[in-house]
Design an enzyme around this catalytic site. Structure first.
Site: not given
Ligand code: BGC
Length: 478
Positions: A183, A219
């Site tokens: 990311k 997450d």
């Protein structure tokens, strides 16, 4: 050609859902050359079935000890073996790093129905994403300190759960080695290191708080745990946001990379699939387009996270921009010219896709706003239709691939009923993502398999606290 739409009525767990969305059919105003350009994004049922087959093979490789090292979907063991019971109590701190924002949270598990969460988001300087690891962890500790001082917590000895949303090889609940950045992150000196140590050292260097990092989690794991707190049948956690990934509850005996997989008294283990890397060995070329290849080349991790780059919010907008720029260059849109802003890489935010697709067909309120933000003026209706058509092609491929991933996991688990906890900006804000995901999963799943897609609130807060609670209780038992 007439504008085509599809009405699908679908009933799952109660209320009848009416879904209205176009399935890759060409709207009347879109030029056939534009249609041809986005064809590569349209994946039919046969291809989706193929994706499921290939992904199944990769997941099995990731889980097995013998093949794990060469597997692309790593299926990391999370060391989380207990789903929430509702009896967890206490005050926990949580840090959430991994998407577009960085947050510090204080979670107070007061009772089964009463969870108090106070949080603060911090501006995350972009320069930190590619600076030194030390600078990154010092920044995290500084924000944590500011938060603790503001809330008068500096003298409280609080356990902290660290939601760190990158591929991490966990060697325990509180030990995780970063395998690779994703990311857009590329901080030096972190890959190969235990990130819990790096964080704790940064906290201790300050010497102004008594925080103890007891757990690190992905997450997706926080999302699953948080959802399972209210939906006991939740067995899968999914993120479709800046990045994409899923985790699920596997039988401990199948989690071969866990040392105690044959002896553990606990029957389950959450597996962090890290499905974003699917396709890094070339098996996804049949669903990729030339635009995907261009996006890949300009990322800090070319050749990596292939599946994620087809699915997630970090890349969807840029894919749309590249298609549009190609159409402009071929004089098929915007009279062959565009704005300076539109020519900048990453200027087309993925949230624009959600905005544009939120307009009712034939209306362009949000689309006009996006165009004006991008400095594109004097657009005619066919241009706007074409833009929407391109957005739909990109977002529906994302939802289809995500559906393939979830179906692969459900098949692997071999269960007939499951709740899937989901978080992430694409899933939350795209007007049709939920419906598309549900529609395609239903088409791919064996008849009789029931599933429910549920937005999971505060995975990185409540979820992190629940994992931290597991870690604290585990230690207390020793
Ligand atoms: C990371 C995963 C994470 C996902 C969603 C990916 O880039 O590798 O660990 O779960 O993004 O945030």
């Amino acid at each position: 050609m007439k504008r085509t739409s599809r009405l699908f009525t679908h009933s799952l767990f109660g209320p009848v859902l009416k879904i209205l969305f176009r399935e890759g059919k060409m709207p009347s105003l879109v030029n056939t050359e534009i249609e041809a350009a986005v064809k590569g994004f349209l994946i039919d049922q046969e291809k989706m079935t193929e994706v499921v087959e290939r992904m199944t093979k990769e997941i099995k490789m990731g889980l097995a000890k013998d093949t794990h090292s060469r597997a692309v979907i790593k299926c990391f063991v999370s060391h989380v073996q207990d789903l929430p019971t509702g009896k967890e109590r206490g005050k926990y701190l949580a840090l959430d790093l991994g998407g577009s924002t960085f947050r510090v949270l204080l979670v107070n598990l007061l009772s089964e129905s009463d969870v108090e969460i106070v949080s603060k988001s911090f501006n995350f300087p972009v320069t930190l994403m590619s600076g030194s690891g030390k600078a990154l962890f010092d920044f995290l500790a500084e924000c944590l300190s500011e938060f603790c001082h503001y809330h008068g917590l500096e003298n409280e000895s609080l356990p902290l759960g660290f939601t760190f949303s990158f591929p991490v090889q966990q060697q325990g609940l509180s030990k995780g080695i970063l395998v690779a950045w994703t990311k857009g992150f590329s901080c030096e000196g972190v890959v190969g290191k235990n990130v819990v140590t790096l964080l704790q050292e940064a906290i201790d260097r300050r010497g102004d708080m008594k925080v103890n990092t007891v757990a690190i989690l992905n997450d997706t794991v926080g999302t699953l745990m948080s959802c399972a707190y209210y939906h006991p049948n939740c067995r899968i956690g999914l993120i479709v946001g800046t990045g994409s990934n899923a985790c699920y509850v596997e039988k401990t005996v199948n989690a071969e990379c866990f040392e105690g997989y044959q002896t553990s008294p606990k029957p389950s283990m959450i597996i962090n699939c890290e499905w974003g890397a699917f396709g890094d060995n070339g098996v996804l070329e049949f669903v990729r387009t030339t635009y995907d290849k261009i996006v890949d080349k300009v990322t800090p991790n070319p050749g990596k996270q292939t599946f994620e780059k087809c699915i997630s919010g970090m890349y969807m907008g840029e894919l749309v921009r590249l298609v549009v720029m190609d159409m402009v260059a071929r004089d098929l849109m915007f009279h062959g010219t565009t704005s300076e802003r539109m020519q900048e890489r990453w200027s087309f935010k993925s949230s624009y896709i959600s905005d544009i697709e939120s307009d009712a067909p034939g209306e362009y309120r949000s689309c006009n706003k996006v165009l004006s933000e991008l400095g594109i003026v004097g657009c005619q209706e066919p241009d706007k239709e074409a833009l929407r058509f391109i957005c739909e092609a990109v977002s529906s491929r994302s939802a289809k691939l995500c559906a393939c991933g979830l179906v692969t996991i459900i098949n692997k688990m071999n269960i007939n009923e499951v709740v899937i906890g989901i978080d992430g900006s694409v899933y939350r804000f795209h007007p049709k993502y939920h419906d598309m995901l549900q529609f395609h999963m239903k088409k791919l799943l064996k008849p009789g398999v029931k599933f429910e897609l549920v937005v999971s609130e505060d995975g990185s807060g409540r979820g992190a606290a629940l994992v931290a609670a597991t870690a604290v209780q585990g230690k207390a038992k020793l």
